[in-house]
Write a protein that holds these residues in place. Structure first.
Motif, mmCIF file in Angstrom:
data_model
loop_
_atom_site.group_PDB
_atom_site.id
_atom_site.type_symbol
_atom_site.label_atom_id
_atom_site.label_comp_id
_atom_site.label_asym_id
_atom_site.label_seq_id
_atom_site.Cartn_x
_atom_site.Cartn_y
_atom_site.Cartn_z
ATOM 1 N N LEU A 265 -66.624 6.185 -38.034
ATOM 2 C CA LEU A 265 -66.641 7.472 -38.740
ATOM 3 C C LEU A 265 -67.508 7.321 -39.989
ATOM 4 N N PRO A 266 -67.895 8.432 -40.615
ATOM 5 C CA PRO A 266 -68.677 8.312 -41.852
ATOM 6 C C PRO A 266 -67.842 7.742 -42.988
ATOM 7 N N VAL A 267 -66.521 7.723 -42.785
ATOM 8 C CA VAL A 267 -65.646 7.166 -43.823
ATOM 9 C C VAL A 267 -64.772 6.065 -43.229
ATOM 10 N N ASP A 268 -64.556 5.025 -44.023
ATOM 11 C CA ASP A 268 -63.712 3.891 -43.633
ATOM 12 C C ASP A 268 -62.418 3.943 -44.417
ATOM 13 N N ARG A 269 -61.318 3.597 -43.765
ATOM 14 C CA ARG A 269 -60.050 3.488 -44.473
ATOM 15 C C ARG A 269 -60.055 2.164 -45.239
ATOM 16 N N VAL A 270 -59.889 2.233 -46.555
ATOM 17 C CA VAL A 270 -59.898 1.008 -47.351
ATOM 18 C C VAL A 270 -58.496 0.787 -47.897
ATOM 19 N N ILE A 271 -57.940 -0.393 -47.604
ATOM 20 C CA ILE A 271 -56.599 -0.711 -48.099
ATOM 21 C C ILE A 271 -56.750 -1.716 -49.247
ATOM 22 N N GLU A 272 -56.290 -1.324 -50.427
ATOM 23 C CA GLU A 272 -56.423 -2.194 -51.614
ATOM 24 C C GLU A 272 -55.332 -3.270 -51.610
ATOM 25 N N ALA A 273 -55.526 -4.275 -52.498
ATOM 26 C CA ALA A 273 -54.570 -5.384 -52.579
ATOM 27 C C ALA A 273 -53.164 -4.881 -52.920
ATOM 28 N N ASP A 274 -53.075 -3.818 -53.726
ATOM 29 C CA ASP A 274 -51.757 -3.292 -54.107
ATOM 30 C C ASP A 274 -51.145 -2.406 -53.015
ATOM 31 N N GLY A 275 -51.818 -2.310 -51.873
ATOM 32 C CA GLY A 275 -51.266 -1.553 -50.754
ATOM 33 C C GLY A 275 -51.724 -0.094 -50.727
ATOM 34 N N SER A 276 -52.353 0.386 -51.801
ATOM 35 C CA SER A 276 -52.818 1.777 -51.819
ATOM 36 C C SER A 276 -54.036 1.908 -50.889
ATOM 37 N N ALA A 277 -54.212 3.119 -50.341
ATOM 38 C CA ALA A 277 -55.292 3.302 -49.375
ATOM 39 C C ALA A 277 -56.145 4.512 -49.745
ATOM 40 N N SER A 278 -57.420 4.431 -49.400
ATOM 41 C CA SER A 278 -58.316 5.566 -49.642
ATOM 42 C C SER A 278 -59.404 5.547 -48.570
ATOM 43 N N TRP A 279 -60.261 6.576 -48.558
ATOM 44 C CA TRP A 279 -61.386 6.611 -47.618
ATOM 45 C C TRP A 279 -62.671 6.362 -48.404
ATOM 46 N N ALA A 280 -63.545 5.477 -47.897
ATOM 47 C CA ALA A 280 -64.823 5.215 -48.577
ATOM 48 C C ALA A 280 -65.952 5.334 -47.553
ATOM 49 N N ARG A 281 -67.165 5.550 -48.041
ATOM 50 C CA ARG A 281 -68.318 5.704 -47.165
ATOM 51 C C ARG A 281 -68.535 4.433 -46.318
ATOM 52 N N SER A 282 -68.867 4.623 -45.037
ATOM 53 C CA SER A 282 -69.076 3.482 -44.134
ATOM 54 C C SER A 282 -70.470 2.893 -44.301
ATOM 55 N N PRO A 283 -70.628 1.604 -43.930
ATOM 56 C CA PRO A 283 -71.951 0.980 -44.051
ATOM 57 C C PRO A 283 -72.872 1.347 -42.885
ATOM 58 N N GLY A 284 -74.166 1.055 -43.060
ATOM 59 C CA GLY A 284 -75.083 1.098 -41.918
ATOM 60 C C GLY A 284 -75.952 2.338 -41.832
ATOM 61 N N GLY A 285 -77.019 2.171 -41.071
ATOM 62 C CA GLY A 285 -78.027 3.222 -40.933
ATOM 63 C C GLY A 285 -77.542 4.446 -40.170
#
Ligand code: G6P
Length: 499
Positions: A22-42
């Motif tokens: 997807l254009p966004v990746d689910r990012v899970i932080e060390a403290d367990g909180s989660a957010s969506w961030a832009r995905s890598p690649g062309g």
């Protein structure tokens, strides 16, 4: 694109993009909180603006195992997540996609591994994506499938939804038959792709390689960019075409090059921002105001030729042709596929080389390489492009390489020199770059020296001509060209009769 979903008959989408990520990746932080961030690649870089212009759905994986999400809106894009289990990740994504197909399609720079369990997982996951696309698309809708991870989806989707118009775009190279034919599942992949109405490739050579594989493995007739796929199926190798031609009809599949691009004007717009220009000056100062800044920006991937680039630079420093007082190489290496063995080894190799070069040729005040093993926000990337006197794109094989186009799009000042590998798709269009063969270390060293010493007038003439190309052939033109051909298949039908 509207940020709210328009009500539709059957509640489905007229335009659906399907890609592994997807254009966004689910990012899970060390403290367990989660957010969506832009995905890598062309792929994401290219498709994001296309999706914003079309009110459609984007089907893909959220970048973490076992993520179950209901569809949601993300910055105006309707996102439909597909879940992958830890086993799918291992076999379908890290295994078959990135340890079989990726090295095979990039000229076997790293040896591909062939495992039957990986293939089974690839088939299973492709079916899941096809099912999700079938559920999302409206009657008679258009589905555009992306890249090597999903080559079976066109056929699987056509089996469920013959009413759809299906496009496929391969973002990476398609290898010559001598290499492709190593793949134990070579025929199934060709059949999978031929489920599409239009199959797009980066370069003319990729499309010819594909057509040759179709002729060799299926015996189908190809004429120009068209492949004639008999509606009566034939087993590979059965030479009964005359008979079948007399009896039956066929579908025509278009297979040709559509070189991908970037949202060039948005890069230029950012580059013209005073704050970003200020940041570019600051970067130069932070690096100790060297006369020349060279820049490399890559996913940390063995196809990118980072090692070859470092070898050439290291030798120039060793020979005293360059000194760390005068030149700094900023190498941005975005972390990628970090659990795949070839990538683990590559990282070790590159970081060892960077450490050696910095240790051997650096001073307390100046390091020859500023190595960054992380991504940067787009604004910072644009500032880096503006600060870079020389951009090094030395890929051993690359479908297109959008970084080369981003650099050119940002240089509204008509300055900067692009050193570009002839093995990157971008070299078909950016002919006024300093073209190199990255395997030829001496040749690369000469071109690096030529780039550093190039007079301003020559730099400007070359950059102007490349900018014209990139600004005129931007990503919206790419998608419009592809979708126009795809829609013409929908209106006129792709079926013909041989008689
Ligand atoms: C290339 C491929 C894309 C892929 C991207 C990032 O650009 O063509 O399909 O998404 O690399 O790789 P990743 O494995 O992290 O998705």
């Amino acid at each position: 694109m509207n940020s709210t979903v328009k009500p539709k008959i059957s509640g489905k989408y007229d335009f659906v993009v399907v890609s592994n990520r997807l254009p966004v990746d689910r990012v899970i932080e060390a403290d367990g909180s989660a957010s969506w961030a832009r995905s890598p690649g062309g792929l994401v870089t290219a498709l994001e603006p296309v999706m914003r212009q079309n009110d459609g759905a984007w089907i893909g994986w959220g970048g973490q195992p076992d993520l179950e999400f209901t569809p949601f809106e993300s910055e105006g894009i309707h996102v439909v997540p597909v879940a992958l289990s830890a086993a799918d990740l291992k076999y379908y994504y890290e295994g078959f996609s990135n340890d079989t197909l990726w090295p095979l399609y990039h000229d076997v720079i790293a040896p591909p591994s062939f495992h039957r369990e990986w293939w089974e997982s690839y088939v299973e996951v492709n079916q899941r994506f096809a099912d999700a696309a079938a559920a999302a698309a409206s009657p008679g809708g258009v589905v555009w499938v992306q890249d090597y991870q999903l080559q079976l989806v066109p056929k699987l989707l056509r089996e469920i939804r013959p009413d759809l118009t299906i496009g496929f775009f391969n973002h990476i190279p398609f290898p010559p038959y001598g290499i492709y034919s190593q793949l134990p599942w070579r025929t199934q992949i060709i059949e999978g792709l031929l489920g599409a109405d239009v199959i797009g490739f980066q370069r003319v050579a990729d499309a010819s390689n594909f057509q040759r594989a179709v002729r060799r493995l299926k015996g189908y007739v190809t004429k120009g960019s068209q492949v004639e796929v008999p509606l009566v199926d034939m087993s590979p190798g059965v030479r009964v075409f005359g008979e079948i031609k007399r009896q039956g009809s066929f579908r025509t599949v278009v297979a040709r090059a559509f070189p991908i691009s970037i949202d060039a004007s948005s890069f230029e717009e950012l580059a013209r921002t005073p704050a970003i220009q200020e940041r570019a000056k600051q970067i130069r100062e932070e690096l100790g105001s060297p006369k020349t800044i060279m820049l490399g920006v890559d996913r940390l991937d063995y196809t990118k030729g980072i090692g070859h680039r470092l070898k050439a630079y290291g030798e120039l420093l060793a020979e005293g042709k360059l000194s760390s007082e005068d030149v700094t190489l900023v190498q941005v290496a975005n972390p990628s596929r970090e659990r795949v063995q070839a990538y683990i080894e590559l990282r070790d190799e590159i970081e060892l080389t960077v450490g050696r070069i910095n240790g051997d040729y650096g001073t307390i005040a100046h390091v020859p390489i500023s190595y960054q093993h992380h991504g940067f926000p787009r604004e910072e990337m644009v500032a880096l492009y503006l600060a870079a006197d020389v951009m090094l794109v030395t890929a051993l094989r690359d479908g297109m390489n959008l970084v080369a186009k981003e650099y050119v799009a940002c240089r509204f000042d008509d300055d900067g020199v692009l050193v570009l590998s002839e093995f990157a798709g971008a070299s078909d269009e950016l002919k006024r770059a300093l073209l190199i063969n990255p395997h030829d270390i001496d040749g690369m060293k000469e071109k690096i020296m030529e780039a550093i010493g190039m007079p301003k007038r020559d730099r400007a003439a070359r950059m102007r001509s490349m900018r014209k190309r990139v600004l005129e052939h931007d990503v919206s033109r790419w998608s419009a060209d592809f979708l126009k051909v795809l829609e013409s298949r929908a209106h006129h039908g792709s079926q013909g009769h041989l008689l």
